[in-house]
Motif scaffolding. Structure first.
Motif, PDB file in Angstrom:
ATOM      1  N   UNK A   1     -10.104  -3.823  -3.060  1.00 44.32           N
ATOM      2  CA  UNK A   1     -10.302  -5.084  -2.331  1.00 44.32           C
ATOM      3  C   UNK A   1      -8.976  -5.833  -2.170  1.00 44.32           C
ATOM      4  N   UNK A   2      -8.101  -5.772  -3.172  1.00 46.52           N
ATOM      5  CA  UNK A   2      -6.768  -6.381  -3.054  1.00 46.52           C
ATOM      6  C   UNK A   2      -5.986  -5.679  -1.939  1.00 46.52           C
ATOM      7  N   UNK A   3      -6.069  -4.357  -1.888  1.00 47.77           N
ATOM      8  CA  UNK A   3      -5.418  -3.581  -0.821  1.00 47.77           C
ATOM      9  C   UNK A   3      -5.935  -4.013   0.556  1.00 47.77           C
TER      10      UNK A   3
ATOM     11  N   UNK B   1      -5.358  -7.057   5.755  1.00 50.71           N
ATOM     12  CA  UNK B   1      -5.796  -8.150   6.644  1.00 50.71           C
ATOM     13  C   UNK B   1      -4.649  -9.154   6.822  1.00 50.71           C
ATOM     14  N   UNK B   2      -3.975  -9.485   5.741  1.00 48.08           N
ATOM     15  CA  UNK B   2      -2.857 -10.433   5.836  1.00 48.08           C
ATOM     16  C   UNK B   2      -1.754  -9.893   6.745  1.00 48.08           C
ATOM     17  N   UNK B   3      -1.498  -8.599   6.684  1.00 46.73           N
ATOM     18  CA  UNK B   3      -0.497  -7.995   7.562  1.00 46.73           C
ATOM     19  C   UNK B   3      -0.946  -8.085   9.026  1.00 46.73           C
ATOM     20  N   UNK B   4      -2.232  -7.881   9.258  1.00 52.21           N
ATOM     21  CA  UNK B   4      -2.775  -8.025  10.616  1.00 52.21           C
ATOM     22  C   UNK B   4      -2.583  -9.452  11.137  1.00 52.21           C
ATOM     23  N   UNK B   5      -2.849 -10.422  10.293  1.00 48.65           N
ATOM     24  CA  UNK B   5      -2.656 -11.830  10.679  1.00 48.65           C
ATOM     25  C   UNK B   5      -1.193 -12.057  11.024  1.00 48.65           C
TER      26      UNK B   5
ATOM     27  N   UNK C   1     -12.362 -11.734   2.586  1.00 48.49           N
ATOM     28  CA  UNK C   1     -11.619 -11.068   1.516  1.00 48.49           C
ATOM     29  C   UNK C   1     -11.433 -11.969   0.305  1.00 48.49           C
ATOM     30  N   UNK C   2     -11.313 -13.263   0.515  1.00 51.11           N
ATOM     31  CA  UNK C   2     -11.254 -14.189  -0.625  1.00 51.11           C
ATOM     32  C   UNK C   2     -12.542 -14.039  -1.429  1.00 51.11           C
ATOM     33  N   UNK C   3     -13.660 -13.984  -0.728  1.00 50.19           N
ATOM     34  CA  UNK C   3     -14.968 -13.819  -1.369  1.00 50.19           C
ATOM     35  C   UNK C   3     -15.090 -12.460  -2.061  1.00 50.19           C
TER      36      UNK C   3
END
Length: 172
Positions: free
Chosen positions: A94-96, A101-105, A127-129
């Motif tokens: 999930x961290x991966x 997702x952060x890289x996509x943003x 992902x926070x959830x």
């Protein structure tokens, strides 16, 4: 219209979400044959949720003029030494996914694709959830230790597990 760079990055995320679904499915199978029916049910539900995340990306790519690509998936791990090890792997995964997702943003902001940036905010909150849920489960497993009675109760109660994260709570 999606740029080729964003289309490629979103297609990579489609693959990651599909692999996430497979990882949860493999974990569900392992738990089920170990007699952990509650854990198995939880994992089956999570597998479907990850598949839904993938389909949401597929629809977005296609609706924005791109072409969603369905690719081969890496085979997930199908055996675990313990249910604790299984949930530790899940947390790391999930961290991966959060990092991806952060890289996509980041890419969407670099390309000034504000529609994709806006679309991805749902995934950021999700992902926070997901990470909070995995951490909560690991905390409970650590409390249980080697207590078989605790494992029985955990297996029974995980079906009803709900985790409220900062992204989903009404607190400001």
């Amino acid at each position: 219209m999606l740029s080729k760079n964003i289309e490629k990055a979103l297609n990579n995320q489609i693959k990651i979400e599909a692999e996430s679904s497979q990882i949860y499915l493999a974990m569900a199978c392992w738990a089920e044959v170990k007699g952990l029916e509650g854990v198995a049910g939880f994992m089956y539900k999570q597998s479907q949720e990850e598949r839904d995340h993938m389909l949401k990306l597929v629809k977005y790519v296609n609706e924005r003029g791109g072409h969603a690509q369905i690719s081969a998936l890496a085979a997930p791990n199908v055996t675990f030494k313990s249910f604790k090890e299984m949930f530790e792997e899940l947390y790391k995964h999930e961290v991966f996914v959060s990092e991806s997702i952060n890289e996509l943003v980041h890419i969407s902001l670099q390309e000034k694709d504000y529609s994709t940036h806006n679309f991805l905010q749902w995934y950021v909150a999700e992902q926070i959830e997901e990470e909070a849920m995995a951490r909560t489960i690991l905390d409970k497993i650590n409390l249980i230790g080697d207590d078989k009675g605790g494992l029985y109760l955990f297996d029974r109660d995980i079906v009803n597990l709900t985790v409220s994260s900062a992204s989903t709570s009404g607190l400001q």
